[in-house]
Design a protein around this motif. Structure first.
Motif, PDB file in Angstrom:
ATOM      1  N   LEU A 168      40.027  49.375  33.096  1.00  0.00           N
ATOM      2  CA  LEU A 168      38.940  48.540  33.590  1.00  0.00           C
ATOM      3  C   LEU A 168      39.395  47.198  34.062  1.00  0.00           C
ATOM      4  N   ILE A 169      39.064  46.872  35.498  1.00  0.00           N
ATOM      5  CA  ILE A 169      39.411  45.650  35.976  1.00  0.00           C
ATOM      6  C   ILE A 169      38.254  44.895  36.474  1.00  0.00           C
ATOM      7  N   ASN A 170      37.481  44.105  35.885  1.00  0.00           N
ATOM      8  CA  ASN A 170      36.152  43.336  36.331  1.00  0.00           C
ATOM      9  C   ASN A 170      36.552  42.079  36.706  1.00  0.00           C
ATOM     10  N   VAL A 171      36.334  41.787  38.027  1.00  0.00           N
ATOM     11  CA  VAL A 171      36.524  40.582  38.510  1.00  0.00           C
ATOM     12  C   VAL A 171      35.229  39.509  38.528  1.00  0.00           C
ATOM     13  N   PHE A 172      35.087  38.590  37.677  1.00  0.00           N
ATOM     14  CA  PHE A 172      33.676  37.891  37.853  1.00  0.00           C
ATOM     15  C   PHE A 172      33.961  36.679  38.685  1.00  0.00           C
ATOM     16  N   THR A 173      32.936  36.363  39.491  1.00  0.00           N
ATOM     17  CA  THR A 173      32.903  34.946  40.403  1.00  0.00           C
ATOM     18  C   THR A 173      32.267  34.210  39.668  1.00  0.00           C
ATOM     19  N   VAL A 174      32.568  32.882  39.472  1.00  0.00           N
ATOM     20  CA  VAL A 174      31.820  32.161  38.484  1.00  0.00           C
ATOM     21  C   VAL A 174      31.976  30.647  38.926  1.00  0.00           C
ATOM     22  N   ILE A 180      40.824  38.982  28.665  1.00  0.00           N
ATOM     23  CA  ILE A 180      40.124  38.176  29.339  1.00  0.00           C
ATOM     24  C   ILE A 180      40.952  36.857  29.959  1.00  0.00           C
ATOM     25  N   HIS A 181      40.947  36.799  31.206  1.00  0.00           N
ATOM     26  CA  HIS A 181      41.591  35.813  31.833  1.00  0.00           C
ATOM     27  C   HIS A 181      40.816  35.012  32.860  1.00  0.00           C
ATOM     28  N   ALA A 182      41.113  33.703  32.695  1.00  0.00           N
ATOM     29  CA  ALA A 182      40.457  32.560  33.366  1.00  0.00           C
ATOM     30  C   ALA A 182      41.339  31.882  34.509  1.00  0.00           C
ATOM     31  N   SER A 183      40.863  31.876  35.533  1.00  0.00           N
ATOM     32  CA  SER A 183      41.587  31.514  36.884  1.00  0.00           C
ATOM     33  C   SER A 183      41.640  29.849  36.768  1.00  0.00           C
ATOM     34  N   ALA A 184      42.903  29.154  36.994  1.00  0.00           N
ATOM     35  CA  ALA A 184      43.251  27.970  37.219  1.00  0.00           C
ATOM     36  C   ALA A 184      42.178  27.277  37.888  1.00  0.00           C
ATOM     37  N   ASP A 185      41.760  27.686  39.019  1.00  0.00           N
ATOM     38  CA  ASP A 185      40.647  27.081  39.827  1.00  0.00           C
ATOM     39  C   ASP A 185      39.168  27.126  39.262  1.00  0.00           C
ATOM     40  N   GLY A 186      39.147  27.917  37.977  1.00  0.00           N
ATOM     41  CA  GLY A 186      37.855  27.913  37.362  1.00  0.00           C
ATOM     42  C   GLY A 186      36.645  28.669  38.054  1.00  0.00           C
ATOM     43  N   GLU A 187      37.034  29.262  39.104  1.00  0.00           N
ATOM     44  CA  GLU A 187      36.061  30.263  39.896  1.00  0.00           C
ATOM     45  C   GLU A 187      36.057  31.737  39.556  1.00  0.00           C
ATOM     46  N   VAL A 242      36.987  34.806  36.525  1.00  0.00           N
ATOM     47  CA  VAL A 242      37.301  35.337  35.018  1.00  0.00           C
ATOM     48  C   VAL A 242      37.389  36.818  35.571  1.00  0.00           C
ATOM     49  N   VAL A 243      38.739  37.485  34.572  1.00  0.00           N
ATOM     50  CA  VAL A 243      39.034  38.716  34.693  1.00  0.00           C
ATOM     51  C   VAL A 243      39.105  39.437  33.516  1.00  0.00           C
ATOM     52  N   ASN A 244      38.523  40.208  33.379  1.00  0.00           N
ATOM     53  CA  ASN A 244      38.477  41.437  32.227  1.00  0.00           C
ATOM     54  C   ASN A 244      39.136  42.559  32.335  1.00  0.00           C
ATOM     55  N   TYR A 245      40.388  42.531  31.686  1.00  0.00           N
ATOM     56  CA  TYR A 245      41.197  43.764  31.915  1.00  0.00           C
ATOM     57  C   TYR A 245      41.179  44.427  30.433  1.00  0.00           C
ATOM     58  N   ALA A 246      40.417  45.518  30.716  1.00  0.00           N
ATOM     59  CA  ALA A 246      40.298  46.510  29.533  1.00  0.00           C
ATOM     60  C   ALA A 246      40.910  48.042  29.605  1.00  0.00           C
ATOM     61  N   GLN A 247      41.331  48.340  28.471  1.00  0.00           N
ATOM     62  CA  GLN A 247      41.604  49.689  28.506  1.00  0.00           C
ATOM     63  C   GLN A 247      40.898  50.535  27.322  1.00  0.00           C
ATOM     64  N   TRP A 248      40.697  52.117  27.956  1.00  0.00           N
ATOM     65  CA  TRP A 248      39.713  52.725  27.155  1.00  0.00           C
ATOM     66  C   TRP A 248      40.645  54.287  27.072  1.00  0.00           C
ATOM     67  N   GLU A 249      40.404  54.978  26.088  1.00  0.00           N
ATOM     68  CA  GLU A 249      41.272  56.212  25.882  1.00  0.00           C
ATOM     69  C   GLU A 249      40.931  57.014  27.094  1.00  0.00           C
ATOM     70  N   SER A 250      39.678  57.000  27.731  1.00  0.00           N
ATOM     71  CA  SER A 250      39.539  57.823  28.756  1.00  0.00           C
ATOM     72  C   SER A 250      38.216  57.397  29.766  1.00  0.00           C
TER      73      SER A 250
END
Length: 110
Positions: A16-22, A53-60, A62-70
């Motif tokens: 799962l890659i979920n990119v949040f704009t904040v 969980i990754h936070a961009s340097a510009d503050g705008e 947040v990325v959640n990179y998650a792995q699930w078995e399936s």
């Protein structure tokens, strides 16, 4: 030993890659909500492997990179009321979000 994120081709995990704009003033709060959700709920769900969980340097962003078995494990988690509560909290802090499942196609190392 606890499972860890492994990024490599040929694995059958659901990524799962979920990119949040904040708004920048809400970035830290969103990181906290996602981290708490992982610790309190997601990591105890069947099939969970890891979350980063990754936070961009510009503050705008947040990325959640998650792995699930399936993908099935991931979809089952989506129906869990406790997980839904955490996801709603994260969504309320974001201006937008774009969750998608991916397969690793190429990896390069030095």
């Amino acid at each position: 030993m606890a499972a860890a994120t492994k990024i490599e081709t040929g694995r059958t995990v659901a990524t799962l890659i979920n990119v949040f704009t904040v708004l920048p003033e809400r970035q830290a709060e969103l990181v906290t909500v996602l981290s708490r959700a992982t610790e309190e709920t997601m990591k105890d769900r069947p099939g969970f492997i890891s979350a980063n969980i990754h936070a961009s340097a510009d503050g705008e962003r947040v990325v959640n990179y998650a792995q699930w078995e399936s993908e099935e494990h991931f979809r089952t988690m989506l129906g869990d009321p406790a997980a839904q509560e955490h996801m709603a909290q994260a969504a309320a802090l974001a201006e937008g979000f774009d969750p998608r499942l991916f397969a690793v196609e190429s990896v390069h190392h030095i």
